[in-house]
Motif scaffolding. Sequence first.
Motif, PDB file in Angstrom:
ATOM      1  N   UNK A  85     -74.843  -4.291  28.254  1.00 42.50           N
ATOM      2  CA  UNK A  85     -73.292  -3.694  27.487  1.00 42.50           C
ATOM      3  C   UNK A  85     -72.814  -2.429  28.222  1.00 42.50           C
ATOM      4  N   UNK A  86     -72.753  -2.668  29.675  1.00 41.42           N
ATOM      5  CA  UNK A  86     -71.695  -1.517  30.604  1.00 41.42           C
ATOM      6  C   UNK A  86     -70.316  -1.155  29.665  1.00 41.42           C
ATOM      7  N   UNK A  87     -70.048  -0.207  29.068  1.00 42.80           N
ATOM      8  CA  UNK A  87     -68.423   0.519  28.678  1.00 42.80           C
ATOM      9  C   UNK A  87     -68.130   1.459  29.554  1.00 42.80           C
ATOM     10  N   UNK A  88     -66.731   0.834  29.435  1.00 43.60           N
ATOM     11  CA  UNK A  88     -66.070   2.863  30.547  1.00 43.60           C
ATOM     12  C   UNK A  88     -66.345   3.479  29.597  1.00 43.60           C
ATOM     13  N   UNK A  89     -65.977   3.810  28.802  1.00 39.74           N
ATOM     14  CA  UNK A  89     -66.464   5.049  27.402  1.00 39.74           C
ATOM     15  C   UNK A  89     -66.908   4.911  26.801  1.00 39.74           C
ATOM     16  N   UNK A  90     -67.243   6.155  25.934  1.00 42.25           N
ATOM     17  CA  UNK A  90     -68.315   6.241  25.308  1.00 42.25           C
ATOM     18  C   UNK A  90     -67.743   5.713  24.045  1.00 42.25           C
ATOM     19  N   UNK A  91     -68.321   5.113  22.866  1.00 43.35           N
ATOM     20  CA  UNK A  91     -66.710   4.238  22.060  1.00 43.35           C
ATOM     21  C   UNK A  91     -67.854   4.196  20.493  1.00 43.35           C
ATOM     22  N   UNK A  92     -67.355   4.634  19.402  1.00 45.80           N
ATOM     23  CA  UNK A  92     -68.269   3.323  18.530  1.00 45.80           C
ATOM     24  C   UNK A  92     -67.495   2.461  18.426  1.00 45.80           C
ATOM     25  N   UNK A  93     -68.563   1.197  17.450  1.00 44.87           N
ATOM     26  CA  UNK A  93     -68.188  -0.023  18.169  1.00 44.87           C
ATOM     27  C   UNK A  93     -69.065  -0.679  16.887  1.00 44.87           C
ATOM     28  N   UNK A  94     -68.668  -2.139  16.873  1.00 47.08           N
ATOM     29  CA  UNK A  94     -69.600  -2.540  16.063  1.00 47.08           C
ATOM     30  C   UNK A  94     -69.826  -3.500  16.588  1.00 47.08           C
ATOM     31  N   UNK A 130     -72.442   0.664  15.329  1.00 45.23           N
ATOM     32  CA  UNK A 130     -73.754   1.778  17.234  1.00 45.23           C
ATOM     33  C   UNK A 130     -72.954   2.969  17.719  1.00 45.23           C
ATOM     34  N   UNK A 131     -73.206   3.220  18.311  1.00 47.15           N
ATOM     35  CA  UNK A 131     -72.148   3.704  19.871  1.00 47.15           C
ATOM     36  C   UNK A 131     -73.152   3.616  20.875  1.00 47.15           C
ATOM     37  N   UNK A 132     -71.952   3.507  21.341  1.00 46.66           N
ATOM     38  CA  UNK A 132     -71.815   2.389  23.180  1.00 46.66           C
ATOM     39  C   UNK A 132     -71.671   4.174  24.178  1.00 46.66           C
ATOM     40  N   UNK A 133     -73.006   4.230  24.900  1.00 43.31           N
ATOM     41  CA  UNK A 133     -72.370   5.541  25.519  1.00 43.31           C
ATOM     42  C   UNK A 133     -71.800   5.003  27.031  1.00 43.31           C
ATOM     43  N   UNK A 134     -71.336   6.061  28.292  1.00 45.09           N
ATOM     44  CA  UNK A 134     -70.336   5.545  29.054  1.00 45.09           C
ATOM     45  C   UNK A 134     -71.505   4.779  29.960  1.00 45.09           C
ATOM     46  N   UNK A 135     -71.077   3.811  30.684  1.00 46.27           N
ATOM     47  CA  UNK A 135     -72.328   2.944  31.200  1.00 46.27           C
ATOM     48  C   UNK A 135     -72.974   1.927  30.485  1.00 46.27           C
ATOM     49  N   UNK A 136     -74.546   2.329  31.265  1.00 49.42           N
ATOM     50  CA  UNK A 136     -75.594   0.997  30.803  1.00 49.42           C
ATOM     51  C   UNK A 136     -76.036   0.728  29.166  1.00 49.42           C
ATOM     52  N   UNK A 137     -75.671  -0.294  28.910  1.00 49.97           N
ATOM     53  CA  UNK A 137     -76.719   0.139  26.970  1.00 49.97           C
ATOM     54  C   UNK A 137     -77.303  -1.294  26.958  1.00 49.97           C
ATOM     55  N   UNK A 138     -78.677  -0.664  26.690  1.00 51.90           N
ATOM     56  CA  UNK A 138     -79.595  -1.911  26.992  1.00 51.90           C
ATOM     57  C   UNK A 138     -79.888  -2.371  25.210  1.00 51.90           C
ATOM     58  N   UNK A 166     -61.952  -2.860  25.261  1.00 50.43           N
ATOM     59  CA  UNK A 166     -61.550  -2.886  26.970  1.00 50.43           C
ATOM     60  C   UNK A 166     -62.503  -2.464  28.433  1.00 50.43           C
ATOM     61  N   UNK A 167     -62.388  -3.183  29.238  1.00 47.85           N
ATOM     62  CA  UNK A 167     -63.751  -2.818  30.361  1.00 47.85           C
ATOM     63  C   UNK A 167     -64.771  -3.294  30.173  1.00 47.85           C
ATOM     64  N   UNK A 168     -65.226  -3.080  29.063  1.00 50.77           N
ATOM     65  CA  UNK A 168     -66.840  -3.748  28.758  1.00 50.77           C
ATOM     66  C   UNK A 168     -67.256  -5.338  29.276  1.00 50.77           C
ATOM     67  N   UNK A 169     -68.095  -4.554  29.629  1.00 51.06           N
ATOM     68  CA  UNK A 169     -68.607  -5.871  30.756  1.00 51.06           C
ATOM     69  C   UNK A 169     -69.888  -5.953  30.336  1.00 51.06           C
ATOM     70  N   UNK A 170     -70.579  -7.677  29.890  1.00 49.54           N
ATOM     71  CA  UNK A 170     -71.914  -7.758  29.688  1.00 49.54           C
ATOM     72  C   UNK A 170     -72.702  -8.241  30.816  1.00 49.54           C
ATOM     73  N   UNK A 171     -73.777  -8.088  30.876  1.00 48.72           N
ATOM     74  CA  UNK A 171     -74.884  -8.719  32.281  1.00 48.72           C
ATOM     75  C   UNK A 171     -76.327  -9.351  31.215  1.00 48.72           C
ATOM     76  N   UNK A 172     -76.528 -10.387  31.516  1.00 51.96           N
ATOM     77  CA  UNK A 172     -77.748 -10.374  31.357  1.00 51.96           C
ATOM     78  C   UNK A 172     -78.458 -10.208  32.897  1.00 51.96           C
ATOM     79  N   UNK A 173     -79.788  -8.822  32.598  1.00 49.27           N
ATOM     80  CA  UNK A 173     -80.343  -9.074  34.250  1.00 49.27           C
ATOM     81  C   UNK A 173     -81.553  -9.939  34.493  1.00 49.27           C
ATOM     82  N   UNK A 174     -81.565  -9.882  35.700  1.00 49.49           N
ATOM     83  CA  UNK A 174     -82.784 -10.694  36.022  1.00 49.49           C
ATOM     84  C   UNK A 174     -83.940  -9.863  36.742  1.00 49.49           C
ATOM     85  N   UNK A 175     -83.610  -8.930  36.807  1.00 53.63           N
ATOM     86  CA  UNK A 175     -84.537  -7.684  37.408  1.00 53.63           C
ATOM     87  C   UNK A 175     -84.582  -6.044  37.093  1.00 53.63           C
TER      88      UNK A 175
END
Length: 199
Positions: A85-94, A130-138, A166-175
């Motif tokens: 989960x790629x968050x544009x800023x640190x944020x509280x989330x559910x 949960x708390x998402x930090x800015x950038x990648x959250x695994x 807003x701006x959250x991106x979700x990736x399914x990484x292959x590497x």
Amino acid sequence: MNDSLDAIGAIRNVAFVGPFDDENGIGYDTAYGPELDLDLSRPHDGLRGEVRWRVVEGLGRTGTIALHEALRPTSEVVVYALAVLEAPAATAATLYLGTPGATKAWLNAEPILADPDHHPARFDQTALSVHLRRGENVLLLKMASGTAGPLLLHARVVDADGRPIRGLRVKAPTAGRFAAPRSIPAGKAIRGARPLVDR
């Protein structure tokens, strides 16, 4: 449909690996390879031979990720799923989850769920603050299906007020290689809220 799924923060694709053995419920507290080394290029000894992390496009086309379409067998098995989960800023989330069987979950290698109960997967079965930090959250999930039903995964993430992030991106990484999840002691339960029950 995509707009509707985006509006509820649905996670529609994950990397996954398995199946591993869950006969007689042994898999929930067995630390298989992905719990020891979260290197997506590394193969693991699975139930019927070598298994690798992979992504199958389209499994979550309806908002429910149909893992049973890509795995055999689908009963009394353990499957791991991973999303970044790629968050544009640190944020509280559910984080809302619906999983088959006993389930463990980690965010950025820290345990956030250890639910030994067996049940079929249902939408919004469990809610985790949960708390998402800015950038990648695994986000790493371990599902020990037992005989709880089809291998379906419901997952969505929204802000603390229930709105899309807003701006959250979700990736399914292959590497990539990520920090190994912290061990959860056998017998320890970490449960979230049950939105459809605790009202």
